[in-house]
Design a protein around this motif. Structure first.
Motif, PDB file in Angstrom:
ATOM      1  N   LYS A 119       1.015  -1.121  -0.121  1.00 16.65           N
ATOM      2  CA  LYS A 119      -0.025   0.256  -0.343  1.00 16.65           C
ATOM      3  C   LYS A 119       0.869   1.446  -0.205  1.00 16.65           C
ATOM      4  O   LYS A 119       2.072   1.202   0.494  1.00 16.65           O
ATOM      5  N   PRO A 120       0.344   2.624  -0.283  1.00 11.23           N
ATOM      6  CA  PRO A 120       1.131   3.628  -0.837  1.00 11.23           C
ATOM      7  C   PRO A 120       1.388   4.141   0.945  1.00 11.23           C
ATOM      8  O   PRO A 120       0.665   4.291   1.556  1.00 11.23           O
ATOM      9  N   LEU A 121       2.542   4.067   0.920  1.00  6.21           N
ATOM     10  CA  LEU A 121       2.769   5.053   3.515  1.00  6.21           C
ATOM     11  C   LEU A 121       1.807   6.242   3.092  1.00  6.21           C
ATOM     12  O   LEU A 121       1.816   7.164   1.686  1.00  6.21           O
ATOM     13  N   ASN A 122       1.509   6.302   4.230  1.00 11.06           N
ATOM     14  CA  ASN A 122       0.454   7.623   4.289  1.00 11.06           C
ATOM     15  C   ASN A 122       0.958   8.880   5.120  1.00 11.06           C
ATOM     16  O   ASN A 122       1.947   8.446   6.947  1.00 11.06           O
ATOM     17  N   SER A 123       1.476   9.782   4.878  1.00  4.02           N
ATOM     18  CA  SER A 123       2.306  10.684   4.929  1.00  4.02           C
ATOM     19  C   SER A 123       1.773  11.711   5.964  1.00  4.02           C
ATOM     20  O   SER A 123       2.554  12.677   6.742  1.00  4.02           O
ATOM     21  N   GLU A 124       0.098  11.539   6.382  1.00  3.19           N
ATOM     22  CA  GLU A 124       0.032  12.398   6.369  1.00  3.19           C
ATOM     23  C   GLU A 124      -0.160  12.606   8.374  1.00  3.19           C
ATOM     24  O   GLU A 124      -0.249  11.294   8.501  1.00  3.19           O
ATOM     25  N   MET A 125      -0.030  13.487   9.175  1.00  7.10           N
ATOM     26  CA  MET A 125      -0.008  13.891  10.457  1.00  7.10           C
ATOM     27  C   MET A 125      -1.686  13.325  11.062  1.00  7.10           C
ATOM     28  O   MET A 125      -2.221  14.141  10.499  1.00  7.10           O
ATOM     29  N   ASN A 126      -1.729  12.552  11.902  1.00  6.72           N
ATOM     30  CA  ASN A 126      -2.653  11.956  13.025  1.00  6.72           C
ATOM     31  C   ASN A 126      -3.141  13.507  14.169  1.00  6.72           C
ATOM     32  O   ASN A 126      -2.300  13.250  15.165  1.00  6.72           O
ATOM     33  N   VAL A 127      -3.381  14.258  13.856  1.00  6.97           N
ATOM     34  CA  VAL A 127      -4.392  15.552  14.608  1.00  6.97           C
ATOM     35  C   VAL A 127      -4.673  15.147  15.967  1.00  6.97           C
ATOM     36  O   VAL A 127      -4.780  16.124  16.804  1.00  6.97           O
ATOM     37  N   VAL A 128      -5.635  14.352  15.546  1.00  6.03           N
ATOM     38  CA  VAL A 128      -6.666  13.841  16.855  1.00  6.03           C
ATOM     39  C   VAL A 128      -6.508  13.941  18.510  1.00  6.03           C
ATOM     40  O   VAL A 128      -6.922  14.133  19.059  1.00  6.03           O
ATOM     41  N   PRO A 129      -5.189  13.057  18.455  1.00  4.25           N
ATOM     42  CA  PRO A 129      -4.781  12.313  19.801  1.00  4.25           C
ATOM     43  C   PRO A 129      -3.714  13.947  20.230  1.00  4.25           C
ATOM     44  O   PRO A 129      -4.445  14.663  21.903  1.00  4.25           O
ATOM     45  N   TYR A 130      -3.411  15.159  19.030  1.00  2.00           N
ATOM     46  CA  TYR A 130      -3.152  16.294  19.562  1.00  2.00           C
ATOM     47  C   TYR A 130      -4.488  16.945  20.030  1.00  2.00           C
ATOM     48  O   TYR A 130      -4.353  17.942  21.062  1.00  2.00           O
ATOM     49  N   ILE A 131      -5.544  16.922  20.033  1.00  2.00           N
ATOM     50  CA  ILE A 131      -6.723  18.883  19.952  1.00  2.00           C
ATOM     51  C   ILE A 131      -7.181  17.785  21.510  1.00  2.00           C
ATOM     52  O   ILE A 131      -7.964  18.451  21.811  1.00  2.00           O
ATOM     53  N   ASP A 132      -6.979  16.229  21.872  1.00  2.55           N
ATOM     54  CA  ASP A 132      -7.624  15.709  22.295  1.00  2.55           C
ATOM     55  C   ASP A 132      -7.210  16.138  23.785  1.00  2.55           C
ATOM     56  O   ASP A 132      -7.639  16.446  24.912  1.00  2.55           O
ATOM     57  N   VAL A 133      -5.910  16.332  23.703  1.00  2.00           N
ATOM     58  CA  VAL A 133      -4.915  16.617  25.198  1.00  2.00           C
ATOM     59  C   VAL A 133      -5.182  18.195  25.203  1.00  2.00           C
ATOM     60  O   VAL A 133      -5.073  18.338  26.149  1.00  2.00           O
ATOM     61  N   MET A 134      -5.026  18.617  23.464  1.00  2.76           N
ATOM     62  CA  MET A 134      -5.590  20.309  23.879  1.00  2.76           C
ATOM     63  C   MET A 134      -6.359  20.845  24.472  1.00  2.76           C
ATOM     64  O   MET A 134      -6.532  21.035  25.806  1.00  2.76           O
ATOM     65  N   LEU A 135      -7.557  20.238  24.221  1.00  2.00           N
ATOM     66  CA  LEU A 135      -8.811  19.927  25.112  1.00  2.00           C
ATOM     67  C   LEU A 135      -8.692  19.464  26.632  1.00  2.00           C
ATOM     68  O   LEU A 135      -9.568  20.334  27.293  1.00  2.00           O
ATOM     69  N   VAL A 136      -8.122  18.473  26.538  1.00  2.00           N
ATOM     70  CA  VAL A 136      -8.209  18.247  27.433  1.00  2.00           C
ATOM     71  C   VAL A 136      -7.414  19.482  29.470  1.00  2.00           C
ATOM     72  O   VAL A 136      -7.669  20.042  29.887  1.00  2.00           O
ATOM     73  N   LEU A 137      -6.371  19.954  29.126  1.00  2.00           N
ATOM     74  CA  LEU A 137      -5.619  20.714  29.116  1.00  2.00           C
ATOM     75  C   LEU A 137      -6.452  22.400  29.375  1.00  2.00           C
ATOM     76  O   LEU A 137      -6.083  22.989  29.924  1.00  2.00           O
TER      77      LEU A 137
END
Length: 155
Positions: free
Chosen positions: A10-28
């Motif tokens: 399969k072709p490599l996915n080079s996009e960053m997954n920002v969902v965990p970062y958004i979750d952390v920012m909302l908790v902070l």
């Protein structure tokens, strides 16, 4: 013949997954929103009004003005140590010393106030204003290290 154990390429996915970062920012954000009102506490006090200004460090030996809990003033400088003095004499002495240091551009007279902890705040502020009124721009307060009491006061 095709190998059944081969991986599909399969072709490599080079996009960053920002969902965990958004979750952390909302908790902070929630944590900061909850703790911020707790930081704005304080006790209302009726502060005395005296004209004072901020000071910076000096490399010269400072003049030390001591204020006992009985309201007596003592001064220590190059020519005298723990000399009893009145407010008017202190003002005249500091005015003369400040005038003598005006010619020296690199040095400014610094006065440190050594007040007993049982003094009224207003009395300490009055001495600070008296010192600054004599033309001294560098005024500071002395305190004991680590909350230890001065050994001279116990004698």
């Amino acid at each position: 013949m095709k190998n059944s154990y081969a991986r599909a390429k399969k072709p490599l996915n080079s996009e960053m997954n920002v969902v965990p970062y958004i979750d952390v920012m909302l908790v902070l954000l929630i944590i900061f929103m909850v703790t911020t009102p707790m930081l704005t506490t304080g006790v209302e006090v009726n502060l005395p009004s005296e004209k004072t200004s901020n000071i910076t460090k000096s490399e010269l030996t400072p003049v030390i003005v001591s204020l006992t809990k009985d309201g007596e003033l003592f001064v220590s400088h190059e020519r005298a140590i723990d000399q009893a003095i009145s407010e008017s004499e202190l003002s005249a002495l500091l005015t003369d010393m400040a005038q003598a240091n005006i010619g020296e551009s690199s040095s400014q007279l610094q006065v440190l106030i050594n007040a007993d902890k049982d003094n009224a705040y207003e009395a300490v502020m009055h001495v600070m204003a008296l010192v600054q009124g004599a033309g001294v721009t560098k005024v500071g307060l002395l305190s004991s290290q680590n909350g230890k009491e001065n050994k001279k006061a116990k004698k």
